[in-house]
Motif scaffolding. Structure first.
Motif, PDB file in Angstrom:
ATOM      1  N   MET A 105      -3.454   0.532  11.106  1.00  0.00           N
ATOM      2  CA  MET A 105      -3.420   1.916  11.506  1.00  0.00           C
ATOM      3  C   MET A 105      -4.125   2.811  10.481  1.00  0.00           C
ATOM      4  SD  MET A 105      -2.375   3.779  13.894  1.00  0.00           S
ATOM      5  CE  MET A 105      -1.834   5.375  14.359  1.00  0.00           C
ATOM      6  N   GLU A 106      -3.958   2.451   9.189  1.00  0.00           N
ATOM      7  CA  GLU A 106      -4.619   3.242   8.156  1.00  0.00           C
ATOM      8  C   GLU A 106      -6.132   3.131   8.251  1.00  0.00           C
ATOM      9  OE1 GLU A 106      -2.000   1.307   7.399  1.00  0.00           O
ATOM     10  OE2 GLU A 106      -0.503   2.714   6.642  1.00  0.00           O
ATOM     11  N   MET A 107      -6.616   1.968   8.662  1.00  0.00           N
ATOM     12  CA  MET A 107      -8.067   1.785   8.783  1.00  0.00           C
ATOM     13  C   MET A 107      -8.631   2.662   9.909  1.00  0.00           C
ATOM     14  SD  MET A 107     -10.291   0.252   7.217  1.00  0.00           S
ATOM     15  CE  MET A 107     -11.913  -0.391   7.263  1.00  0.00           C
ATOM     16  N   LEU A 108      -7.928   2.738  11.024  1.00  0.00           N
ATOM     17  CA  LEU A 108      -8.357   3.596  12.134  1.00  0.00           C
ATOM     18  C   LEU A 108      -8.347   5.056  11.709  1.00  0.00           C
ATOM     19  CD1 LEU A 108      -9.088   3.935  15.146  1.00  0.00           C
ATOM     20  CD2 LEU A 108      -6.629   4.126  15.564  1.00  0.00           C
ATOM     21  N   ALA A 134      -9.237  17.148   6.685  1.00  0.00           N
ATOM     22  CA  ALA A 134      -8.418  17.236   5.477  1.00  0.00           C
ATOM     23  C   ALA A 134      -6.937  17.064   5.801  1.00  0.00           C
ATOM     24  CB  ALA A 134      -8.656  18.568   4.780  1.00  0.00           C
ATOM     25  N   HIS A 135      -6.500  17.590   6.932  1.00  0.00           N
ATOM     26  CA  HIS A 135      -5.095  17.420   7.341  1.00  0.00           C
ATOM     27  C   HIS A 135      -4.788  15.941   7.594  1.00  0.00           C
ATOM     28  CE1 HIS A 135      -5.413  21.746   9.079  1.00  0.00           C
ATOM     29  NE2 HIS A 135      -5.294  21.745   7.775  1.00  0.00           N
ATOM     30  N   LEU A 136      -5.686  15.274   8.299  1.00  0.00           N
ATOM     31  CA  LEU A 136      -5.476  13.843   8.543  1.00  0.00           C
ATOM     32  C   LEU A 136      -5.524  13.036   7.251  1.00  0.00           C
ATOM     33  CD1 LEU A 136      -7.456  13.153  11.826  1.00  0.00           C
ATOM     34  CD2 LEU A 136      -4.995  13.068  11.479  1.00  0.00           C
ATOM     35  N   LEU A 137      -6.374  13.450   6.316  1.00  0.00           N
ATOM     36  CA  LEU A 137      -6.457  12.757   5.033  1.00  0.00           C
ATOM     37  C   LEU A 137      -5.147  12.876   4.257  1.00  0.00           C
ATOM     38  CD1 LEU A 137      -8.267  11.246   2.979  1.00  0.00           C
ATOM     39  CD2 LEU A 137      -8.857  13.489   2.067  1.00  0.00           C
ATOM     40  N   ILE A 138      -4.572  14.065   4.226  1.00  0.00           N
ATOM     41  CA  ILE A 138      -3.296  14.256   3.532  1.00  0.00           C
ATOM     42  C   ILE A 138      -2.198  13.436   4.199  1.00  0.00           C
ATOM     43  CG2 ILE A 138      -1.504  15.949   2.973  1.00  0.00           C
ATOM     44  CD1 ILE A 138      -3.748  18.021   2.696  1.00  0.00           C
ATOM     45  N   LEU A 139      -2.188  13.419   5.529  1.00  0.00           N
ATOM     46  CA  LEU A 139      -1.173  12.655   6.251  1.00  0.00           C
ATOM     47  C   LEU A 139      -1.325  11.159   6.004  1.00  0.00           C
ATOM     48  CD1 LEU A 139       1.147  12.893   8.341  1.00  0.00           C
ATOM     49  CD2 LEU A 139      -0.568  12.499  10.085  1.00  0.00           C
ATOM     50  N   THR A 140      -2.530  10.664   5.992  1.00  0.00           N
ATOM     51  CA  THR A 140      -2.772   9.234   5.775  1.00  0.00           C
ATOM     52  C   THR A 140      -2.440   8.830   4.340  1.00  0.00           C
ATOM     53  OG1 THR A 140      -4.521   9.308   7.430  1.00  0.00           O
ATOM     54  CG2 THR A 140      -4.477   7.402   5.988  1.00  0.00           C
ATOM     55  N   GLY A 174      -0.233  10.133   2.540  1.00  0.00           N
ATOM     56  CA  GLY A 174       1.218  10.171   2.391  1.00  0.00           C
ATOM     57  C   GLY A 174       1.882   8.893   2.856  1.00  0.00           C
ATOM     58  N   GLY A 175       1.168   8.087   3.598  1.00  0.00           N
ATOM     59  CA  GLY A 175       1.699   6.808   4.074  1.00  0.00           C
ATOM     60  C   GLY A 175       2.172   6.906   5.508  1.00  0.00           C
ATOM     61  N   LEU A 176       1.746   5.951   6.321  1.00  0.00           N
ATOM     62  CA  LEU A 176       2.153   5.894   7.719  1.00  0.00           C
ATOM     63  C   LEU A 176       3.183   4.780   7.852  1.00  0.00           C
ATOM     64  CD1 LEU A 176      -1.370   6.186   9.359  1.00  0.00           C
ATOM     65  CD2 LEU A 176       0.284   7.994   9.039  1.00  0.00           C
ATOM     66  N   LYS A 177       4.420   5.137   8.184  1.00  0.00           N
ATOM     67  CA  LYS A 177       5.494   4.164   8.311  1.00  0.00           C
ATOM     68  C   LYS A 177       5.999   4.166   9.748  1.00  0.00           C
ATOM     69  CE  LYS A 177       6.792   4.990   3.579  1.00  0.00           C
ATOM     70  NZ  LYS A 177       7.736   5.626   2.682  1.00  0.00           N
ATOM     71  N   ASP A 188       8.271  10.517   3.740  1.00  0.00           N
ATOM     72  CA  ASP A 188       8.091  11.546   2.724  1.00  0.00           C
ATOM     73  C   ASP A 188       7.781  12.882   3.403  1.00  0.00           C
ATOM     74  OD1 ASP A 188       7.788  12.824   0.329  1.00  0.00           O
ATOM     75  OD2 ASP A 188       5.784  12.014  -0.079  1.00  0.00           O
ATOM     76  N   PRO A 189       8.590  13.926   3.203  1.00  0.00           N
ATOM     77  CA  PRO A 189       8.345  15.201   3.884  1.00  0.00           C
ATOM     78  C   PRO A 189       7.297  16.076   3.204  1.00  0.00           C
ATOM     79  CG  PRO A 189      10.353  15.363   2.635  1.00  0.00           C
ATOM     80  CD  PRO A 189       9.870  13.933   2.493  1.00  0.00           C
ATOM     81  N   LEU A 190       6.884  15.755   1.985  1.00  0.00           N
ATOM     82  CA  LEU A 190       5.935  16.601   1.261  1.00  0.00           C
ATOM     83  C   LEU A 190       4.563  16.683   1.925  1.00  0.00           C
ATOM     84  CD1 LEU A 190       5.510  18.389  -1.209  1.00  0.00           C
ATOM     85  CD2 LEU A 190       4.754  16.349  -2.425  1.00  0.00           C
ATOM     86  N   PRO A 191       3.951  15.568   2.363  1.00  0.00           N
ATOM     87  CA  PRO A 191       2.649  15.708   3.047  1.00  0.00           C
ATOM     88  C   PRO A 191       2.739  16.529   4.336  1.00  0.00           C
ATOM     89  CG  PRO A 191       2.974  13.445   2.391  1.00  0.00           C
ATOM     90  CD  PRO A 191       4.258  14.157   2.133  1.00  0.00           C
TER      91      PRO A 191
END
Length: 114
Positions: free
Chosen positions: A1-4, A39-45, A47-50, A67-70
């Motif tokens: 998912m991170e690669m996509l 940039a929004h997607l970069l910050i979200l990615t 932060g880790g996708l679980k 993590d709620p910070l991103p």
């Protein structure tokens, strides 16, 4: 998912850079919008996708939490980018009303300064 998500972010940055280098003011505004979405997607990615993570609530016992910070950073960035985009749109509309063009070469006004 991170690669996509990484490929999607790269495509958004590529399209934003291409559009921001054009001569039309509307394309530049759309390019800045695409850049902010990337940039929004970069910050979200970053932060880790679980997939199986729970919300960070005190009464809930789970193995992993999100993590709620991103998410808070992205929410703040969305509000700021909306304000900046609306300001740039009003500025472009006013410039078009005054000068009758959205071409960046004609908006420079260097004809009489030789």
């Amino acid at each position: 998912m991170e690669m996509l998500m990484s490929v999607t972010i790269g495509v958004l940055f590529m399209c934003a850079t291409y559009m921001m280098l054009s001569k039309s003011l509307i394309r530049i505004i759309i390019g800045t919008g695409l850049l902010s979405h990337g940039a929004h997607l970069l910050i979200l990615t970053m932060g880790g996708l679980k997939k199986d993570a729970a919300a960070p609530l005190l009464g809930q016992h789970a193995d992993s939490y999100v993590d709620p910070l991103p998410q808070a950073l992205i929410l703040t960035a969305i509000v700021i980018s909306f304000g900046v985009t609306s300001f740039i749109l009003v500025l472009a509309y006013r410039a078009y009303q005054e000068l009758g063009t959205d071409n960046m070469e004609q908006l420079r006004g260097n004809e009489g300064n030789d």
